[in-house]
Every structure is written in C-alpha cells, then in structure tokens.
Design a protein around this motif. Structure first.
Motif, PDB file in Angstrom:
ATOM      1  N   GLY A 137     -10.521   8.032 -11.973  1.00  0.00           N
ATOM      2  CA  GLY A 137      -9.240   8.502 -11.481  1.00  0.00           C
ATOM      3  C   GLY A 137      -8.118   7.556 -11.864  1.00  0.00           C
ATOM      4  N   ARG A 138      -6.887   8.090 -11.888  1.00  0.00           N
ATOM      5  CA  ARG A 138      -5.754   7.247 -12.270  1.00  0.00           C
ATOM      6  C   ARG A 138      -5.535   6.127 -11.254  1.00  0.00           C
ATOM      7  NH1 ARG A 138      -0.300  10.234 -13.860  1.00  0.00           N
ATOM      8  NH2 ARG A 138      -0.771  11.227 -11.871  1.00  0.00           N
ATOM      9  N   ALA A 139      -5.732   6.426  -9.977  1.00  0.00           N
ATOM     10  CA  ALA A 139      -5.571   5.391  -8.954  1.00  0.00           C
ATOM     11  C   ALA A 139      -6.588   4.263  -9.153  1.00  0.00           C
ATOM     12  CB  ALA A 139      -5.717   5.993  -7.552  1.00  0.00           C
ATOM     13  N   THR A 140      -7.818   4.643  -9.525  1.00  0.00           N
ATOM     14  CA  THR A 140      -8.837   3.618  -9.793  1.00  0.00           C
ATOM     15  C   THR A 140      -8.429   2.751 -10.967  1.00  0.00           C
ATOM     16  OG1 THR A 140     -10.569   5.094  -8.964  1.00  0.00           O
ATOM     17  CG2 THR A 140     -11.269   3.247 -10.354  1.00  0.00           C
ATOM     18  N   LEU A 141      -7.873   3.362 -12.022  1.00  0.00           N
ATOM     19  CA  LEU A 141      -7.442   2.589 -13.186  1.00  0.00           C
ATOM     20  C   LEU A 141      -6.338   1.605 -12.804  1.00  0.00           C
ATOM     21  CD1 LEU A 141      -7.554   2.128 -16.257  1.00  0.00           C
ATOM     22  CD2 LEU A 141      -5.804   3.888 -16.483  1.00  0.00           C
ATOM     23  N   TYR A 142      -5.335   2.069 -12.010  1.00  0.00           N
ATOM     24  CA  TYR A 142      -4.266   1.167 -11.582  1.00  0.00           C
ATOM     25  C   TYR A 142      -4.833  -0.007 -10.765  1.00  0.00           C
ATOM     26  CZ  TYR A 142      -0.525   4.321 -13.069  1.00  0.00           C
ATOM     27  OH  TYR A 142       0.324   5.087 -13.810  1.00  0.00           O
ATOM     28  N   ARG A 143      -5.797   0.305  -9.885  1.00  0.00           N
ATOM     29  CA  ARG A 143      -6.372  -0.762  -9.053  1.00  0.00           C
ATOM     30  C   ARG A 143      -7.092  -1.808  -9.911  1.00  0.00           C
ATOM     31  NH1 ARG A 143     -11.320  -1.077  -7.348  1.00  0.00           N
ATOM     32  NH2 ARG A 143     -11.736   1.155  -7.636  1.00  0.00           N
ATOM     33  N   LYS A 144      -7.829  -1.335 -10.898  1.00  0.00           N
ATOM     34  CA  LYS A 144      -8.563  -2.273 -11.757  1.00  0.00           C
ATOM     35  C   LYS A 144      -7.605  -3.107 -12.601  1.00  0.00           C
ATOM     36  CE  LYS A 144     -12.892   0.327 -11.999  1.00  0.00           C
ATOM     37  NZ  LYS A 144     -13.697  -0.745 -11.408  1.00  0.00           N
ATOM     38  N   LEU A 145      -6.527  -2.493 -13.083  1.00  0.00           N
ATOM     39  CA  LEU A 145      -5.558  -3.252 -13.862  1.00  0.00           C
ATOM     40  C   LEU A 145      -4.895  -4.331 -13.013  1.00  0.00           C
ATOM     41  CD1 LEU A 145      -3.859  -0.426 -15.964  1.00  0.00           C
ATOM     42  CD2 LEU A 145      -5.363  -2.229 -16.789  1.00  0.00           C
ATOM     43  N   ARG A 146      -4.577  -4.000 -11.749  1.00  0.00           N
ATOM     44  CA  ARG A 146      -4.006  -5.027 -10.868  1.00  0.00           C
ATOM     45  C   ARG A 146      -4.993  -6.156 -10.641  1.00  0.00           C
ATOM     46  NH1 ARG A 146      -1.986  -0.454  -8.072  1.00  0.00           N
ATOM     47  NH2 ARG A 146      -3.731  -0.557  -6.602  1.00  0.00           N
ATOM     48  N   GLY A 147      -6.280  -5.815 -10.512  1.00  0.00           N
ATOM     49  CA  GLY A 147      -7.298  -6.840 -10.278  1.00  0.00           C
ATOM     50  C   GLY A 147      -7.497  -7.759 -11.461  1.00  0.00           C
ATOM     51  N   TYR A 148      -7.281  -7.230 -12.690  1.00  0.00           N
ATOM     52  CA  TYR A 148      -7.492  -8.043 -13.888  1.00  0.00           C
ATOM     53  C   TYR A 148      -6.223  -8.781 -14.334  1.00  0.00           C
ATOM     54  CZ  TYR A 148     -11.877  -5.526 -14.494  1.00  0.00           C
ATOM     55  OH  TYR A 148     -13.131  -5.025 -14.326  1.00  0.00           O
TER      56      TYR A 148
END
Length: 587
Positions: A572-583
């Motif tokens: 999901g797009r929300a999951t992608l945003y969360r992972k990008l913030r984490g990295y």
C-alpha cells in the motif's frame, strides 16, 4: 481455444502491420504500445522475415534459475497439450523449452533487439503478466501464434530473474490466453522453489558467519551476493570499496565453484581459531585501510558465498592521478556500466536519452560524447519554448537538449514529429524524472527508450567519491599542494547520501578549497555539518537493506512516483511512505 487463420478481431491490426512494414500511413486505432514496439523493432534493424543469420546467445554454464525451475517445468510439461513452454533468464535468453510453435527452433533470444515485440519482453519490461497475439508480433513467423508470459521475481529482492511463457496457435476472442493460468502456476511454483533454496543458502551463510565471529573484536564480513553480515568489529573497516572488492571475490568464487590455486592459498590459523576451510588473501584497494582473508562457504558442492576476516593497517591516501574528464571519472560497477553503455550507443549518430537524478552528470557525459563536434545546445530550463529549427538536424548537426522534462507542449510535439520522420536524427537528450509525464511527452520517452541510459545516483556509487575529489577540486596555485583529505573525512564524504549528487559534492569541494585558511589534509571537522555528522548510527539488517534497495529501484523505474512504485511492489502507498520515513535516517 480455437485456431484461426485470420481472427476477425485481429484483422484491422493485421492490416495495420502490413501498412507499417510497407511504409504506408497507419490508421488511428493502432494501440500506442504495439506501434511503439514495432518502431523499436525497426529501429533495432530486426528483419520481420527472419532473413539472415540468427543470433545464438551464449547461455550461462551454471544457471541457478534453470536448476530450480527444471524440476517444476518437467512436472508441468505433460499438461501442455499442443502448446509450448519456455523459460528465459533476465536477458531473455531461452534456457529451457518443450513443445513446438512456429519459429521456436530459431528464436533462442527473445529480446526486442533480436526478434521485436513478444510477450516475454513485454512481461520483463512491465513486471507483470503479458499477452501478445498474432499481428501484434513483429516477426512473420509468429503471425499465427498467441503467447502469454509471466515474470519470475527473486524471493529476497524482487528482482526480475526471467520469464515463463506458454505459446500456442492463435487464440480466438479477446479473453485471457487459455494458457494464462498454467503460466501463472508455473511461475508461482518456480518462485516457491527459489525461495526454499534461498532460505537454505541463508542458513548456511549465517552458520559460517557465526562460527567465524566468535569474538567481540573480530572483524568479520559474510556475503553471498544478496545478503551481507557485518560484525561490530568490521563496521569501521568495511568501507564501500572494501565491500565492492569482497563482492567481486564472492562473484568469482561462485562463478568458478573451484578453490584457488595452491600457490595463492594459505591456511588461516590463529591459535584455536581456524576457519572451516582454507582461506586466502584477496586484493583490496591501496587506500582500503585493511587486509582481508576470505574463505569460500560451500553447500552441496557449490560455493554459496564467502566469509572474510579483516585486519586493520596503516594506510596513506594516494596522490591524485592526472585528471580524467569529469564525465568519465569513477570506477564503480554501476558507473562504468552506464558510461560504457552510453559510449557504445553514441558510436551511432542517432537519438540517445540520458536519464538520472539532478546533478548526476548527465550533461557532462553528453558533452563528452559530443566531443569533436559543434552541436546545437538548447536548455528547456532556461526557455521552455525553445523554438529550435529541427530541420537543421536533418543535415547531421547534433542537438544537445537539456532538461527535457521542462519542454513546452509545442516542442514536445515537434520532437515527436521529427523522430517519426527521421528516427536516426543525431540527438542527445537529458531528462530528470519527476512528475508523471503527459501522454505526448510519454510518447517521446517511449520513442527514445530503445536508446537510453540511466546514470546512477552518487549515493549508489560511494566508492567513486575518492576519484571525483581531485577532478572537482580547483587546480592549486603554482607552488601550492593539491587538496588532500584525511581518511576520516573521506569516510564522511562516502557515507553522505548527496541528494544533489555530483553537483552538490562539487560545491562542497570548491567552497572548502576557496575558503580554508589552514594547510594539510582536510579534516572531518572542516566539512559542512550535515556531511560531518554523518547518518544515524543504526545499521540496516540484511533484510532491511534488500527491502530498501528494492524500494529505491522501484522509485527510479517509475520516475519517483510513489503510488506507482507501491503498486509494482505489491504494498500500500501508506506502507511505502512509512518505510521511506524509517529509512530516511539510516546510512
């Protein structure tokens, strides 16, 4: 499934293909994707009648994909009926086939450069199931063939490893290919087998790493081409260039499967600590700051990876070599591959598209490729409405078009018309992906895609920073020494993500050279705050590293469009945003 000599649904497309091959005007209802594929085939010089020598690709001597897929495909083959089943690798070389369809005895390379439009090439490009029917193909021999292909994805990284294709006689109707379910099932079964084998290999590598890293201060690195395990004691020594050298040694071991010669081996024994097999020294860069002894990790007679023991040494930064051209500076594998590809394509004076992030060196490389000529130069960033007289290009004078993403609509339309009429025009275009392109600009990108090169970002080739520094630094005044750097400063520069790429690095170097009031090597304390402080201390796990690499690759493929990248990754797009913030705050 019904075999038809001429399917009514495909008759208009069959007629359009005949008009295309004979150079007559085409109707407006030809699908854009099919028309672009036909044009690429013509651009590559593919003969629709397969006249002339047939390319026989050199197949890999040891294919892990074929080894995993063969048992699966052998079990599926009896269910084929009158169809054919094919397996290709990531270069679309046919590794395995059974059954018969027209042309399969000659077409052993399914890349568009060799045979034009086909389902395997389309599936590889789109990373999803693809079908191609009859006249959609470019070759005459496939006009009565329907094919469906499914990409095979690596279980750990999501990288495309190849394709599975089911080909049959021409299908009636517009529904899914009758072999689609079979192709999907075959691909799922092969990927499941790859996953099982990957997990076994990871366990073997982890066991070897655990045996070697039995002391808190030991500097141990274990890698297999996909995963990296780095002990706490090796964090400071395992610089990007050291890891690159170890990756090359690992690839060599896995490729040969044999031990090194007797005169190049030596046993690694330090009291009770002895690696499970004989180890040998590997050559590292002169400024690596350490030495390395590596031991192959084997399982079932195959080399899966290596375990390396690093030892610190006193290193001196070598004196800078004579300056190469900025566009050619860099020895990393991604950069050398991109430059070599661009030089190869530029030998033919035809359109060439250079893509990459801002500041990645597109214009510098373009000017290097045009050295010896006097090109027209147009910059859409300075004037979106260029007003270039494209007719001048028909006389052979090259055009360097910078910042194509900022072109005005009239110039995009003019370029499309020019390429339709003169597909071999001498044109170099630089393009920075960003917002999704409109239909007209997307058509231009599709036309140029056949001859395009993507330049890697500087963060993807940190080992090139040391080669870039003497090229970017201003020449010293007579009698003054050149700018040099401490090892600590070099590591900080290599670890910085450089969102502005080479342009940002050049600004930092020039500013330091012009304003520093001390002599000697540049120390880490003199660097700008964001570079000096470096990334956060948290290190990615091997799984996180692979996930981050896959996300960045997806974003590059889709021009930074996060929604499309999320769809291609299956999240999901929300999951992608969360992972990008984490990295965002990891090295």
């Amino acid at each position: 499934m019904t075999t038809l000599d001429h399917s009514p649904a495909l008759t208009p497309l069959r007629q359009a293909r005949e008009r295309f091959l004979t150079g007559r005007p085409l109707p407006d209802d030809v699908p854009d994707e099919v028309l672009a594929a036909w044009r690429r085939a013509r651009f590559y010089g593919v003969r629709h009648d397969l006249d002339g020598p047939v390319h026989e690709p050199e197949l890999p001597a040891d294919s892990a994909l074929l080894e995993a897929a063969r048992p699966v495909l052998d079990r599926i083959a009896p269910a084929l009926g009158h169809s054919a089943l094919l397996l290709t690798d990531e270069r679309l070389r046919v590794l395995w086939t059974t059954g018969e369809v027209p042309g399969d005895d000659r077409c052993r390379d399914l890349s568009e450069r060799e045979v034009g439009h086909n389902s395997a090439a389309l599936a590889l490009r789109t990373r999803r199931r693809a079908e191609v029917h009859g006249p959609e193909h470019f070759l005459d021999v496939w006009q009565d063939v329907s094919a469906v292909s499914v990409p095979l994805l690596a279980p750990d990284s999501g990288q495309v490893l190849g394709t599975v294709t089911v080909a049959s006689a021409l299908c009636a109707g517009c529904g899914p290919h009758p072999g689609a379910a079979l192709a999907e099932a075959a691909a799922c079964a092969v990927e499941a087998e790859l996953l099982a084998r990957s997990r076994t290999a990871e366990r073997v590598l982890l066991d070897a790493y655990t045996r070697a890293a039995h002391g808190p201060d030991r500097a141990i690195v274990a890698l297999d081409g996909r995963n990296r395990l780095i002990s706490e004691g090796a964090v400071r020594l395992a610089t990007p260039q050291v890891l690159t050298a170890l990756e090359r040694a690992c690839a060599s071991e896995r490729g040969s499967g044999a031990r090194p010669s007797q005169d190049s081996r030596k046993s690694q024994v330090t009291g009770p600590r002895q690696l499970p097999e004989q180890s040998y020294a590997v050559t590292l860069p002169a400024d690596a700051g350490c030495t390395a002894e590596i031991t192959p990790v084997r399982h079932d007679g195959r080399v899966l990876g290596i375990v390396a023991v690093l030892e610190a040494r006193v290193a001196e930064v070598p004196r800078p070599a004579p300056r190469p051209a900025l566009a050619l500076a860099g020895g990393s594998v991604p950069w050398r591959h991109a430059v070599a590809r661009a030089v190869e394509l530029a030998r033919v004076h035809e359109p060439l598209l250079l893509t990459g992030e801002r500041g990645s060196g597109k214009t510098a490389l373009a000017r290097e490729l045009l050295r010896g000529t006097v090109p027209l130069v147009a910059d859409a960033a300075e004037s979106p409405e260029l007003g270039v007289k494209y007719s001048e290009l028909a006389d052979g004078r090259p055009l360097l078009l910078r910042h194509a993403e900022r072109l005005a609509q009239p110039d995009v339309a003019a370029l499309n018309s020019l390429l339709d009429e003169h597909p071999d025009v001498y044109l170099l275009v630089t393009y920075t992906p960003g917002t999704p392109p409109g239909p007209c600009f997307q058509r231009l990108l599709d036309t140029l895609a056949a001859r395009s090169v993507t330049l890697p970002a500087l963060r993807e080739r940190p080992e090139d920073v040391r080669e870039l520094l003497p090229v970017l630094a201003p020449r010293p005044a007579p009698g003054q020494p050149p700018l040099t750097w401490t090892l600590d400063a070099l590591r900080a520069l290599e670890e910085h993500p450089w969102p502005g790429n080479v342009t940002e690095l050049a600004h930092v170097v020039r500013t330091l050279a012009e304003h520093r009031r001390v002599t000697g090597p540049v120390r880490r304390a003199e660097l700008p705050d964001p570079v000096r402080e470096g990334p956060a201390a948290r290190r990615l796990s091997p799984m996180e590293h692979a996930e981050r690499t896959a996300i960045l690759a997806a974003l590059r493929r889709h021009g930074g469009n996060k929604a499309r990248a999320a769809v291609s990754l299956g999240i999901g797009r929300a999951t992608l945003y969360r992972k990008l913030r984490g990295y965002r705050d990891v090295p």
